[in-house]
Design an enzyme around this catalytic site. Structure first.
Site, PDB file in Angstrom:
ATOM      1  N   CYS A  13       0.836  -1.190   0.000  1.00  0.00           N
ATOM      2  CA  CYS A  13       0.000   0.000   0.000  1.00  0.00           C
ATOM      3  C   CYS A  13       0.881   1.253   0.000  1.00  0.00           C
ATOM      4  O   CYS A  13       1.861   1.295   0.723  1.00  0.00           O
ATOM      5  CB  CYS A  13      -0.878  -0.034   1.248  1.00  0.00           C
ATOM      6  SG  CYS A  13      -2.070   1.286   1.350  1.00  0.00           S
ATOM      7  N   PRO A  14       0.582   2.208  -0.831  1.00  0.00           N
ATOM      8  CA  PRO A  14      -0.596   2.414  -1.664  1.00  0.00           C
ATOM      9  C   PRO A  14      -0.398   1.995  -3.125  1.00  0.00           C
ATOM     10  O   PRO A  14      -1.254   2.276  -3.961  1.00  0.00           O
ATOM     11  CB  PRO A  14      -0.810   3.916  -1.588  1.00  0.00           C
ATOM     12  CG  PRO A  14       0.579   4.470  -1.575  1.00  0.00           C
ATOM     13  CD  PRO A  14       1.369   3.456  -0.736  1.00  0.00           C
TER      14      PRO A  14
END
Length: 82
Positions: A13-14
């Site tokens: 993430c992201p």
């Protein structure tokens, strides 16, 4: 309709959501994207992204540590933003 495969396994993430968004922008309405990822947060981030964009997750499945999303491009207007 064409299917584009996107292997995002190993990314955290992201990046999976950002790269999915970028790939969706390049598609035409009706095209499909098959996204493979291992980031546990992708089960939250990618559906949220697709809901915001007006596109649709057709199905999702889990195979071991890999989450697979099958997404259909539905909204042409999103491709021209940013």
């Amino acid at each position: 309709m064409p299917v584009t495969k996107l292997d995002l396994t190993g990314l955290k993430c992201p990046l999976p959501a950002l790269m999915t968004r970028k790939a969706m922008k390049a598609l035409s309405v009706g095209d499909r994207l098959e996204v493979h990822c291992t980031d546990p947060l992708a089960v939250i981030d990618i559906p949220a992204l697709i809901q915001q964009s007006g596109d649709q997750i057709e199905t999702s499945e889990r195979g071991g540590d890999v989450m697979i999303f099958f997404i259909e491009k539905r909204n042409a207007a999103i491709a021209n933003r940013d």
